[in-house]
Write an enzyme that holds these catalytic residues in place. Structure first.
Site, PDB file in Angstrom:
ATOM      1  N   GLU A  57      45.770  55.739 -59.668  1.00 45.52           N
ATOM      2  CA  GLU A  57      45.479  54.207 -59.241  1.00 45.52           C
ATOM      3  C   GLU A  57      44.337  53.543 -59.932  1.00 45.52           C
ATOM      4  O   GLU A  57      44.066  52.550 -59.988  1.00 45.52           O
ATOM      5  CB  GLU A  57      45.544  54.435 -57.785  1.00 45.52           C
ATOM      6  CG  GLU A  57      46.633  54.966 -56.882  1.00 45.52           C
ATOM      7  CD  GLU A  57      48.019  54.156 -57.370  1.00 45.52           C
ATOM      8  OE1 GLU A  57      47.909  52.910 -57.626  1.00 45.52           O
ATOM      9  OE2 GLU A  57      49.125  54.648 -56.879  1.00 45.52           O
ATOM     10  N   HIS A  83      45.336  51.646 -62.815  1.00 50.71           N
ATOM     11  CA  HIS A  83      45.658  50.428 -62.523  1.00 50.71           C
ATOM     12  C   HIS A  83      44.702  49.443 -62.330  1.00 50.71           C
ATOM     13  O   HIS A  83      44.678  48.240 -62.611  1.00 50.71           O
ATOM     14  CB  HIS A  83      46.862  50.436 -61.340  1.00 50.71           C
ATOM     15  CG  HIS A  83      48.284  50.918 -61.482  1.00 50.71           C
ATOM     16  ND1 HIS A  83      48.869  50.478 -62.464  1.00 50.71           N
ATOM     17  CD2 HIS A  83      48.889  52.050 -60.941  1.00 50.71           C
ATOM     18  CE1 HIS A  83      50.097  51.345 -62.573  1.00 50.71           C
ATOM     19  NE2 HIS A  83      49.897  52.103 -61.362  1.00 50.71           N
ATOM     20  N   HIS A  87      42.817  48.418 -65.392  1.00 51.76           N
ATOM     21  CA  HIS A  87      43.739  47.568 -66.168  1.00 51.76           C
ATOM     22  C   HIS A  87      43.368  46.417 -65.494  1.00 51.76           C
ATOM     23  O   HIS A  87      43.337  45.160 -66.181  1.00 51.76           O
ATOM     24  CB  HIS A  87      45.178  48.180 -65.861  1.00 51.76           C
ATOM     25  CG  HIS A  87      46.237  47.277 -66.622  1.00 51.76           C
ATOM     26  ND1 HIS A  87      47.656  47.458 -66.525  1.00 51.76           N
ATOM     27  CD2 HIS A  87      45.934  46.238 -67.708  1.00 51.76           C
ATOM     28  CE1 HIS A  87      48.052  46.685 -67.414  1.00 51.76           C
ATOM     29  NE2 HIS A  87      47.109  46.120 -68.045  1.00 51.76           N
TER      30      HIS A  87
HETATM   31 ZN   LIG Z   1      51.488  53.264 -60.667  1.00 53.95          ZN
END
Ligand SMILES: [Zn+2]
Length: 632
Positions: free
Chosen positions: A416, A419, A422
């Site tokens: 997570e 993400h 990102h």
């Molecule tokens: Zn994912």
């Protein structure tokens, strides 16, 4: 993997709400564990401030239709209209994130659910108020748009990608009358998925079984997942026989549901003048059909590696007769070998394991850890699973976890945060309009972190047993995230092609097709595994088959991640350059089509390269397992 809730784009316009009653305050509900709960005052200082903002955005949204017909007037006129719409969307997403996170903090609080529904109706209002936008852009000539973009650099910088992507839809956009008809049919076309959801999760009943220990188990999707892993082989068979017989009873009905879904996909694709349902499904991402076909052909070419794993599994589990489909689920090596990972250990290990990504990456992680961006622990009424929500562009990502100190919790934590970083990198580098990235790229960022974590844990494990546990997990994740998803992808493609050729589908026919795939993937002819036809009803259980060519992205992402993490760990300049390309891929957000973004990062997803990197990784992991086993 649990990406269904957290993937940026899928999440984007799905939330929002107005607060009808005071929100449950996280601090009030958990006074002793305040730091374990996210701080939503970063979004709005009070529920009242949120409600006031919701009203303001609603009023702004209601005015958006006034821009209709103004885009073609001039480059300034186009920028003014697009800017107004974009501002409303950006503010709406922030309002929506607040309502969604509050609702997930305690799903029992009706007021929070109502608030979320109110934000959803604001989302609908925005869609209605901007329904003219795509048709208007399509009606403007490409030359005019090019001239406008040249005259107004901000237009190109913020909206160039959006304009190109929208204009690209022209050949598949129909007359106003036909578009209205298709829009009206949209709700009907969604019903097969709703039927399946209702049937599978509420109405399908399974028997009670008694395990060899004397324990009585009420079978369900949840208990199937739990008990298919048990060490007693006869118990696994009992679980499988009864669970799949429950589905098999409704083979015809479930076949009709899925066939209706596929018919809808084929209908929509034809109505919009696509060559195939596959081409239609890949169109929004502008993904070449070659990527899909290459993925399938490379997975098939790599089946000997999957078979190597299955033979290893048979040996490790000590199975003397035929390996069976239910032997896939018990862990290869006992989890007891791994230590506990509390949240501080998870932060520390993640920072260590992700060192190959370099200081700028780690700095974003540290920034995140220093804030109260996470909801950490399981609690009554809290949403299960894990996700990252990065939709509040002007604030920061939020991460929901249900951390319970095991290896899975640590792995989910690293995933997570992949993400989240990102989103941070993309938000820093991109304007709002091009920050949101596609699922096709998103999962590379998170799965790459899982791979770096696996490698770090294996290298630093305290015992042979601990090493074997991580290695076993890492290999199994390639079976489930790569081979299994490609097999689903192949099945989806086959179903659609049957109907596109005008041939019939039925539950029985679907089971036969699925049996054929299981036999090929799991190597029945090669003597690797015996496939009992009773389990070929598995397709009926998979909700993703209602998502229209969605799951292939898990497999491509894993392959992309394997290639990237390989490259950036290379010594010297090669590794440094690969790391920079990877970070630039993350920073690029959604500024271009995902296939092009990968290409700019040095990776052509329509070639064998990424898939072969993943298979090489799988073989490396198995080499390590076999070497450790020889040390006995
Ligand atoms: Zn994912």
């Amino acid at each position: 993997m649990g990406c269904l809730q957290h993937c940026g784009r899928a999440f984007g316009l799905a939330l929002l709400g107005l607060l009808a009653a005071p929100l449950l305050s996280a601090q009030a509900s958990q006074p002793a564990a305040a730091a374990a709960q996210w701080d939503l005052t970063d979004l709005y200082p009070t529920p009242q401030a949120w409600r006031a903002e919701l009203e303001r955005v609603r009023e702004a949204a209601a005015r958006l239709s006034s821009y209709k017909g103004t885009l073609e007037s001039s480059s300034t006129g186009m920028l003014r209209g697009l800017d107004a719409i974009s501002r409303v969307r950006r503010d709406y997403l922030r309002v929506a994130v607040y309502a969604s996170l509050n609702a997930d903090t305690d799903i029992r609080v009706a007021a929070n659910q109502e608030s979320e529904q109110q934000t959803q109706s604001l989302g609908t209002l925005i869609s209605e108020q901007t329904a003219w936008l795509a048709p208007e852009i399509i009606s403007i000539s490409g030359d005019t748009i090019t001239a406008f973009v040249a005259a107004e650099p901000e237009l190109g910088r913020r909206f160039g990608y959006f304009l190109d992507n929208t204009h690209r839809g022209a050949p598949h956009t129909l007359s106003l009358e036909a578009e209205s008809l298709l829009a009206a049919a949209g709700n009907v076309l969604q019903q097969p998925g709703n039927l399946h959801n209702q049937f599978a999760n509420a109405e399908l009943k399974f028997p009670k079984i008694t395990l060899s220990s004397g324990e009585s188990v009420q079978l369900s999707a949840a208990s199937y997942t739990k008990y298919r892993q048990v060490a007693q082989r006869a118990d696994r068979k009992l679980v499988f026989d009864n669970f799949w017989a429950g589905w098999k009873n409704y083979e015809g009905t479930l076949g009709s549901m899925l066939t209706t879904q596929v018919m809808g996909d084929v209908f929509s694709a034809r109505a919009r003048r696509f060559d195939s349902a596959l081409q239609s499904a890949l169109f929004p991402d502008n993904m070449p059909v070659d990527v899909y076909r290459r993925l399938v052909s490379e997975a098939n070419a790599a089946l000997p590696t999957l078979h190597r794993y299955l033979k290893l599994r048979k040996r490790v589990l000590g199975i003397s007769d035929d390996l069976q489909y239910y032997d896939n689920y018990p862990p290869l090596f006992p989890p007891a070998a791994a230590p506990a990972f509390d949240i501080d250990a998870s932060k520390r290990i993640t920072l260590e394991a992700l060192k190959p990504l370099g200081e700028p990456y780690l700095a974003q992680l540290k920034r995140g850890f220093a804030g109260r961006w996470m909801s950490l622990y399981p609690a009554e009424g809290k949403r299960s699973g894990a996700y990252m929500n990065g939709s509040a562009y002007d604030v920061h990502p939020y991460v929901l976890l249900n951390h319970n100190n095991d290896f899975d919790s640590l792995s989910t934590f690293a995933h997570e945060w992949g993400h989240a970083v990102h989103s941070l990198l993309a938000h820093d580098a991109q304007p709002f309009e091009t920050a949101d990235y596609s699922t096709f790229i998103a999962e590379s960022a998170s799965i790459g972190n899982e791979m770096l974590l696996e490698d770090y844990l294996v290298a630093n494990a305290k015992s042979r047993e601990e090493k074997l546990y991580y290695l076993g997990n890492a290999v199994e994740s390639i079976r489930t995230t790569f081979f299994r998803q490609v097999m689903f992808g192949e099945f989806e493609l086959a179903m659609h092609e049957v109907l596109e050729k005008g041939q019939p589908l039925s539950g029985q026919r679907l089971s036969e097709m699925y049996c054929g795939l299981l036999r090929r993937y799991y190597g029945e002819a090669e003597g690797v595994m015996k496939i009992d036809p009773a389990y070929c009803i598995e397709w009926a259980f998979i909700p993703h088959l209602y998502y229209n060519f969605y799951v292939y992205q898990y497999a491509t992402s894993m392959a992309g991640a394997a290639y990237m993490t390989d490259q950036l760990q290379k010594p010297g300049a090669t590794g440094v350059q690969a790391r920079e390309r990877f970070l630039n891929l993350l920073r690029a957000g959604g500024s271009d089509y995902p296939y092009e973004l990968y290409r700019k990062a040095g990776l052509d997803m329509a070639t064998a390269m990424p898939y072969q990197a993943l298979i090489a990784r799988m073989n490396r992991l198995m080499d390590q397992i076999e070497a450790l086993m020889r040390q006995r």
